[in-house]
Design a protein around this motif. Structure first.
Motif, PDB file in Angstrom:
ATOM      1  N   UNK A   1       0.777  -1.164  -0.062  1.00  0.00           N
ATOM      2  CA  UNK A   1       0.173   0.014   0.128  1.00  0.00           C
ATOM      3  C   UNK A   1       0.662   0.768  -0.053  1.00  0.00           C
ATOM      4  N   UNK A   2       2.524   1.269  -0.138  1.00  0.00           N
ATOM      5  CA  UNK A   2       2.591   2.263   0.140  1.00  0.00           C
ATOM      6  C   UNK A   2       3.274   2.939  -0.944  1.00  0.00           C
ATOM      7  N   UNK A   3       3.776   2.076  -1.788  1.00  0.00           N
ATOM      8  CA  UNK A   3       4.440   2.593  -2.945  1.00  0.00           C
ATOM      9  C   UNK A   3       3.091   3.105  -3.732  1.00  0.00           C
ATOM     10  N   UNK A   4       2.227   3.492  -3.843  1.00  0.00           N
ATOM     11  CA  UNK A   4       1.226   3.506  -4.941  1.00  0.00           C
ATOM     12  C   UNK A   4       0.333   4.731  -3.966  1.00  0.00           C
ATOM     13  N   UNK A   5       0.024   5.394  -4.600  1.00  0.00           N
ATOM     14  CA  UNK A   5      -0.631   6.500  -4.263  1.00  0.00           C
ATOM     15  C   UNK A   5      -1.437   7.456  -5.153  1.00  0.00           C
ATOM     16  N   UNK A   6      -2.746   8.337  -5.283  1.00  0.00           N
ATOM     17  CA  UNK A   6      -2.699   9.548  -6.097  1.00  0.00           C
ATOM     18  C   UNK A   6      -3.466  10.065  -5.271  1.00  0.00           C
ATOM     19  N   UNK A   7      -3.854  11.630  -5.738  1.00  0.00           N
ATOM     20  CA  UNK A   7      -4.547  12.655  -4.992  1.00  0.00           C
ATOM     21  C   UNK A   7      -4.947  13.608  -6.183  1.00  0.00           C
ATOM     22  N   UNK A   8      -6.465  13.432  -6.328  1.00  0.00           N
ATOM     23  CA  UNK A   8      -7.376  14.394  -7.583  1.00  0.00           C
ATOM     24  C   UNK A   8      -6.420  15.938  -7.641  1.00  0.00           C
ATOM     25  N   UNK A   9      -6.667  16.553  -8.727  1.00  0.00           N
ATOM     26  CA  UNK A   9      -6.000  17.632  -8.795  1.00  0.00           C
ATOM     27  C   UNK A   9      -6.553  18.589  -7.875  1.00  0.00           C
ATOM     28  N   UNK A  10      -7.703  18.087  -7.751  1.00  0.00           N
ATOM     29  CA  UNK A  10      -8.983  18.773  -7.607  1.00  0.00           C
ATOM     30  C   UNK A  10      -8.783  19.501  -5.915  1.00  0.00           C
ATOM     31  N   UNK A  11      -7.969  17.808  -4.709  1.00  0.00           N
ATOM     32  CA  UNK A  11      -7.663  18.113  -3.633  1.00  0.00           C
ATOM     33  C   UNK A  11      -7.088  19.253  -3.160  1.00  0.00           C
ATOM     34  N   UNK A  12      -5.671  19.036  -4.232  1.00  0.00           N
ATOM     35  CA  UNK A  12      -4.790  19.953  -4.318  1.00  0.00           C
ATOM     36  C   UNK A  12      -5.307  21.714  -4.310  1.00  0.00           C
ATOM     37  N   UNK A  13      -6.027  22.081  -5.097  1.00  0.00           N
ATOM     38  CA  UNK A  13      -6.690  23.581  -5.508  1.00  0.00           C
ATOM     39  C   UNK A  13      -6.924  23.034  -4.113  1.00  0.00           C
ATOM     40  N   UNK A  14      -8.384  22.471  -3.653  1.00  0.00           N
ATOM     41  CA  UNK A  14      -8.929  22.668  -2.513  1.00  0.00           C
ATOM     42  C   UNK A  14      -7.982  22.889  -1.411  1.00  0.00           C
ATOM     43  N   UNK A  15      -7.663  22.753  -1.411  1.00  0.00           N
ATOM     44  CA  UNK A  15      -5.947  22.796   0.069  1.00  0.00           C
ATOM     45  C   UNK A  15      -5.387  24.332  -0.260  1.00  0.00           C
ATOM     46  N   UNK A  16      -4.916  24.349  -1.980  1.00  0.00           N
ATOM     47  CA  UNK A  16      -4.760  26.358  -2.087  1.00  0.00           C
ATOM     48  C   UNK A  16      -5.361  26.486  -1.419  1.00  0.00           C
ATOM     49  N   UNK A  17      -7.103  27.045  -2.082  1.00  0.00           N
ATOM     50  CA  UNK A  17      -7.817  28.111  -1.643  1.00  0.00           C
ATOM     51  C   UNK A  17      -7.980  28.053   0.209  1.00  0.00           C
ATOM     52  N   UNK A  18      -7.642  27.013   0.321  1.00  0.00           N
ATOM     53  CA  UNK A  18      -7.754  26.601   2.698  1.00  0.00           C
ATOM     54  C   UNK A  18      -6.718  27.280   3.097  1.00  0.00           C
ATOM     55  N   UNK A  19      -5.278  27.230   2.604  1.00  0.00           N
ATOM     56  CA  UNK A  19      -4.103  27.791   3.018  1.00  0.00           C
ATOM     57  C   UNK A  19      -4.365  29.700   3.239  1.00  0.00           C
ATOM     58  N   UNK A  20      -5.004  29.732   1.816  1.00  0.00           N
ATOM     59  CA  UNK A  20      -5.067  31.713   1.742  1.00  0.00           C
ATOM     60  C   UNK A  20      -6.479  31.631   2.712  1.00  0.00           C
ATOM     61  N   UNK A  21      -7.363  31.213   2.796  1.00  0.00           N
ATOM     62  CA  UNK A  21      -8.705  31.406   4.221  1.00  0.00           C
ATOM     63  C   UNK A  21      -7.630  31.944   5.615  1.00  0.00           C
ATOM     64  N   UNK A  22      -6.913  30.320   5.512  1.00  0.00           N
ATOM     65  CA  UNK A  22      -5.931  30.788   6.769  1.00  0.00           C
ATOM     66  C   UNK A  22      -5.050  31.740   7.062  1.00  0.00           C
ATOM     67  N   UNK A  23      -4.698  32.521   5.933  1.00  0.00           N
ATOM     68  CA  UNK A  23      -3.940  33.546   5.874  1.00  0.00           C
ATOM     69  C   UNK A  23      -2.340  33.274   5.234  1.00  0.00           C
ATOM     70  N   UNK A  24      -2.295  32.270   4.794  1.00  0.00           N
ATOM     71  CA  UNK A  24      -0.821  31.306   3.816  1.00  0.00           C
ATOM     72  C   UNK A  24       0.180  32.606   3.315  1.00  0.00           C
ATOM     73  N   UNK A  25      -0.531  34.027   3.180  1.00  0.00           N
ATOM     74  CA  UNK A  25       0.173  35.045   1.854  1.00  0.00           C
ATOM     75  C   UNK A  25       0.099  33.694   0.645  1.00  0.00           C
ATOM     76  N   UNK A  26       0.920  35.138   0.420  1.00  0.00           N
ATOM     77  CA  UNK A  26       1.206  34.166  -1.440  1.00  0.00           C
ATOM     78  C   UNK A  26       1.988  33.061  -1.427  1.00  0.00           C
ATOM     79  N   UNK A  27       2.101  32.340  -2.043  1.00  0.00           N
ATOM     80  CA  UNK A  27       2.352  30.858  -2.381  1.00  0.00           C
ATOM     81  C   UNK A  27       3.044  30.485  -3.465  1.00  0.00           C
ATOM     82  N   UNK A  28       3.870  29.738  -3.770  1.00  0.00           N
ATOM     83  CA  UNK A  28       4.558  28.731  -4.857  1.00  0.00           C
ATOM     84  C   UNK A  28       4.270  27.400  -4.836  1.00  0.00           C
ATOM     85  N   UNK A  29       3.781  26.795  -5.689  1.00  0.00           N
ATOM     86  CA  UNK A  29       3.267  25.371  -5.415  1.00  0.00           C
ATOM     87  C   UNK A  29       4.458  25.004  -6.541  1.00  0.00           C
TER      88      UNK A  29
END
Length: 631
Positions: free
Chosen positions: A290-318
């Motif tokens: 189970x440790x060999x393979x994993x998948x995270x949808x782009x949509x999850x990363x999009x949601x995470x980036x929005x949440x970081x801004x809501x937390x006041x993370x400021x300007x980001x480089x992904x």
């Protein structure tokens, strides 16, 4: 004894043992008593003094004075071979620099693998104010009384790798020292020895062949320093780089691509989409599939980036790993399309667009050195071929069996792949071309695309320059002297201890040698982990005026400095820590680091001063920092 003098510099050679000494004023530097000039050859070790014909002469011309030595003919297993070379040590009158040149004349009869010349210099007293500077990653100072033995140097000290970001080393006896610059670094490196508790440190240079031959003149330049320290050594090298036309500041790069300024002050995030470890890979874990393979949808990363801004993370480089269908470190250079299971091009574009809408920057991981057998276009004819006809292969990374793509082909693949990204409306701010600035250059002896190591660096630079021409900021794994003209930012430029298991003893005092030369040329993100109550990497980020990592999720466990034992803060606390570092970075990113010091001689209290007058002082003992700004 042969001797030449120019102004205040004297240079001597003992013609009985071929050892040199040189000096200025009351300080003299001598080759070590154990040193004997030699070549390691396929046929065995051959010493210079075993030449059947040896001749020395004094030389004076319009630029200086020197000692030329000729060595011809060697006896190998009872047979005379005509191998011949010269050495020329001379003083340049206008600069007082001392040059040591090794010059091949006839390469018949010996297959040279390494030349150890010029010799290591004596630094024998157990004193903390006698020290050696090595460009092992960001930089290290080794006092002669340092308690920890110097062990393995990354990439065996090869110049232009993580083991030698810059092709020089330096030594000081209190306030008098020298800097030795290898002006022909492409097939050269250094070796160093410091035993536990000293009482000495020895460092010397070696030259290796290019495509099986020594072929061209190899040069080391020594500049003597009076009443100075490591800052002076770094500034001498900074001036040297300017003279060579290889110096390019962030201001100059921003004049070509304005988004350089947008990257300044970002907090960096390292995340991935798809990991797929081939069963043949050295990283494959059969006990825990189970440790060999994993998948995270782009949509999850999009949601995470929005949440970081809501937390006041400021300007980001992904920085996004594993964004393509094959998964991280698989099937390069045939890496498109975007991972279908994660949402494909459409979802990747949504992530890119979201970053822009938030005022953030977006970049991808890519790779044009590792050449995977599983790639659809793989053709052994384009893999790097050694002079013996073999093609190196291994299966270390996730993609399994691979060779190395000849860098003559890399610019073509970069252009092909990035045009595909453009066709699918993926607007990139940056792109990371893996390992180009961490690993040594490659050579290829395929006559259809023969390539020297020096040419390899030129082809890698063309890849960076192509990205810049498209408004995409180029990045790579670490930093390297040859790339400073083209590179805008990197994955990191750490001190060497940061990539070893936390708690490992340091090989010396961490000092920012690279940043004393190049701080205003390259943006460096820094690790921000707090290891324990005695080690917080945030202090090094501040001291170096760098950018912060908010999140750094490496693709491989316990690798590249991402260790399970590293303490992670809560995200809100991480954001606040990053804000402090990012605000400083906004202020000093384009400033030269003009000075670094141990406050009151204490290595646990260090201070950097930047060209705008900003001073950062960190106390590693108390785990505190102060930032003084000029109004």
């Amino acid at each position: 004894m042969l001797e030449v003098k120019t102004n205040t510099i004297q240079l001597r050679m003992d013609d009985n043992n071929l050892k040199f000494s040189f000096g200025k004023g009351d300080t003299e530097w001598n080759w070590t008593s154990e040193y004997r000039p030699k070549m390691e050859c396929k046929e065995g070790t051959v010493y210079f003094d075993e030449a059947l014909e040896i001749h020395h002469e004094l030389v004076q011309n319009g630029i200086g004075k020197g000692i030329r030595s000729s060595f011809a003919g060697f006896e190998i297993e009872g047979k005379k071979v005509p191998y011949a070379f010269e050495t020329y040590a001379w003083i340049e009158e206008c600069t007082e620099d001392i040059f040591f040149e090794w010059i091949p004349i006839c390469e018949e009869g010996l297959t040279v693998e390494k030349v150890f010349w010029p010799g290591e210099l004596e630094l024998e007293e157990k004193r903390k104010d006698w020290y050696t500077l090595l460009n092992m990653q960001q930089g290290v100072m080794i006092p002669n009384d340092w308690e920890t033995e110097l062990t393995d140097i990354p990439f065996d000290g090869y110049f232009e790798t993580a083991g030698g970001y810059m092709p020089w080393f330096s030594q000081f006896k209190e306030h008098n020292g020298y800097i030795a610059i290898c002006t022909t670094p492409w097939n050269a490196g250094y070796q160093a020895e410091h035993p536990e508790n000293g009482p000495y440190t020895h460092v010397g240079v070696r030259f290796e062949p290019s495509l099986g031959k020594m072929e061209y003149k190899r040069v080391v330049r020594y500049t003597l320093i009076e009443d100075g320290d490591y800052n002076d050594a770094c500034k001498i090298y900074r001036d040297y780089v300017r003279e060579q036309g290889n110096f390019c500041t962030l201001n100059e790069k921003a004049s070509r691509v304005a988004s350089v300024d947008n990257l300044i002050g970002c907090s960096f995030i390292h995340k991935g989409i798809k990991t797929f470890v081939q069963p043949e890979s050295d990283f494959f874990d059969p006990e825990n599939p189970d440790k060999n393979n994993n998948l995270t949808p782009f949509a999850v990363r999009t949601k995470e980036m929005k949440e970081l801004h809501e937390l006041g993370a400021g300007k980001l480089y992904l920085h996004l790993d594993g964004w393509a269908e094959p998964g991280y470190d698989n099937k390069h250079p045939d890496y498109t399309p975007a991972c279908e299971e994660a949402g494909g091009w459409k979802a990747m574009k949504e992530l890119s667009d979201t970053m822009k809408e938030q005022g953030d920057l977006f970049g991808i991981h890519d790779q044009y050195r590792d050449y995977y057998f599983a790639a659809e276009s793989f053709d052994e004819d384009y893999a790097c071929r050694l002079t013996d006809g073999t093609i190196p292969t291994h299966k270390r990374w996730a993609g399994g069996k691979q060779s190395y793509l000849c860098a003559t082909q890399a610019p073509h693949y970069v252009k092909r792949n990035f045009q595909e990204l453009e066709k699918n409306n993926i607007q990139l701010d940056g792109a990371y071309l893996d390992v180009f600035t961490c690993n040594e250059g490659d050579e290829c002896d395929n006559p259809r695309h023969r390539m020297t190591r020096k040419e390899c660096y030129d082809y890698r630079a063309r890849c960076f320059d192509y990205l810049m021409s498209k408004g995409i900021l180029p990045s790579s794994e670490e930093v390297s002297d040859w790339s400073a003209r083209s590179l805008v930012f990197c994955h990191y430029a750490p001190y060497d201890f940061m990539l070893r298991k936390p708690g490992s003893p340091k090989h010396g005092i961490p000092v920012p040698l690279f940043n004393l030369v190049y701080h205003d040329c390259i943006i460096e993100p820094w690790m921000m982990e707090k290891i324990d109550d005695t080690e917080d990497y945030m202090l090094y980020a501040l001291l170096n005026g760098g950018a912060p990592y908010l999140i750094r999720d490496g693709a491989y466990p316990n690798f590249d400095g991402s260790f399970d034992g590293n303490v992670k803060m809560h995200i809100k606390e991480d954001i606040e820590r990053c804000k402090v570092v990012a605000e400083l970075h906004k202020k000093v990113a384009k400033c030269e680091m003009v000075h670094h010091e141990m406050v009151d001689g204490d290595p646990q209290v260090q201070r950097t001063t930047f060209a705008d007058g900003t001073k950062v002082t960190v106390d590693f003992r108390q785990q505190t920092y102060t930032i003084e700004s000029v109004a």
